[in-house]
Design an enzyme around this catalytic site. Sequence first.
Site, PDB file in Angstrom:
ATOM      1  CG  ASP A  41      -2.162   0.832   1.057  1.00 28.69           C
ATOM      2  OD1 ASP A  41      -3.246   0.240   0.961  1.00 28.69           O
ATOM      3  OD2 ASP A  41      -2.054   2.072   1.008  1.00 28.69           O
ATOM      4  CG  ASP A  56       3.095   4.920  -6.787  1.00 29.36           C
ATOM      5  OD1 ASP A  56       1.973   4.594  -7.244  1.00 29.36           O
ATOM      6  OD2 ASP A  56       3.661   5.998  -7.091  1.00 29.36           O
ATOM      7  CB  VAL A  57      -0.202  -0.068  -7.969  1.00 27.35           C
ATOM      8  CG1 VAL A  57      -0.265  -0.892  -6.688  1.00 27.35           C
ATOM      9  CG2 VAL A  57      -1.327   0.945  -8.034  1.00 27.35           C
ATOM     10  CG  ASN A  83      -8.453  -4.297  -2.930  1.00 33.89           C
ATOM     11  OD1 ASN A  83      -9.649  -4.451  -3.168  1.00 33.89           O
ATOM     12  ND2 ASN A  83      -8.014  -3.366  -2.086  1.00 33.89           N
ATOM     13  CE1 TYR A 148     -13.675   2.420  -9.432  1.00 38.39           C
ATOM     14  CE2 TYR A 148     -15.928   1.722  -9.893  1.00 38.39           C
ATOM     15  CZ  TYR A 148     -14.747   1.574  -9.193  1.00 38.39           C
ATOM     16  OH  TYR A 148     -14.631   0.578  -8.253  1.00 38.39           O
ATOM     17  CE  LYS A 152     -12.334  -0.994 -10.234  1.00 38.27           C
ATOM     18  NZ  LYS A 152     -11.224  -1.738  -9.559  1.00 38.27           N
ATOM     19  CB  ALA A 181     -18.404  -1.816  -0.944  1.00 42.64           C
ATOM     20  CB  THR A 183     -15.218   1.420   0.852  1.00 47.40           C
ATOM     21  OG1 THR A 183     -15.714   2.294  -0.188  1.00 47.40           O
ATOM     22  CG2 THR A 183     -15.513  -0.029   0.501  1.00 47.40           C
TER      23      THR A 183
END
Length: 252
Positions: A41, A56-57, A83, A148, A152, A181, A183
């Site tokens: 993360d 850092d993805v 994720n 978004y 996806k 969700a 979140t």
Amino acid sequence: MANPTGSHDGVRAIVTGGASGIGAAIAVALRDRGATVAVLDLQPSTAEGFVSVTCDVSDDASVRTAVATAVEQLGGLDVLVNNAGIGAQGTVEDNPDDEWRRVYEVNVLGAVRLSRAALPHLRASGNASIVNTCSIAATAGLPQRALYSATKGAIAALTRAMAADHIREGIRVNAVNPGTADTPWVARLLSTAGDPAAERAALEARQPHGRLVQAEEVAEAVAYLTSPLARSTTGVDLAVDGGMQALRLRPA
């Protein structure tokens, strides 16, 4: 069959975006089933019982270093959960090119980078599995979610392509499709609404079971997909959305 509480004994897993929200719930669910879990993360996890690695993805060098560090500490790798992701609001007119690039860098290329770095290690596993966190936005048209949804949709297609590419290497690839969700990201969206209570009620009402999806419910689906007991499940996107994708109820 094995006891589900020990279904992941000996499994070594990486969970990206695992410091909060759905990712944190996934990390806990895998750990509680016996897995050793590395949380990758931007903000390292402070929770006990995990290997914590800063990652850092959106940066390939950071990803490769983080995966190498995690694999070294785990002693190998069996499971990758892609994720990490960020949200975006607006119609196709509303987000500038830089925003499209930024969200794709994290949501799509982030999963590509992690998978690419993890595959050499997964090939050495006897129970290799990748799970991508996708979304109801990949299978249903949602208002104000053009960018978004596009990311996806790409993840859904990528999941199937990867499943086909790697099945003969013994690597299963699946996705989970959460509905809206409960979140931190959704909480932030609600906090900016003119009437947060009314907005939350509207989000709950559009899901047939009448409430927001809980992070732990998504984590249960990931636990199934990564379990050694699910060796015949690959190339699927498992909806965890209270029936939003498939059910068409009459008005109450």
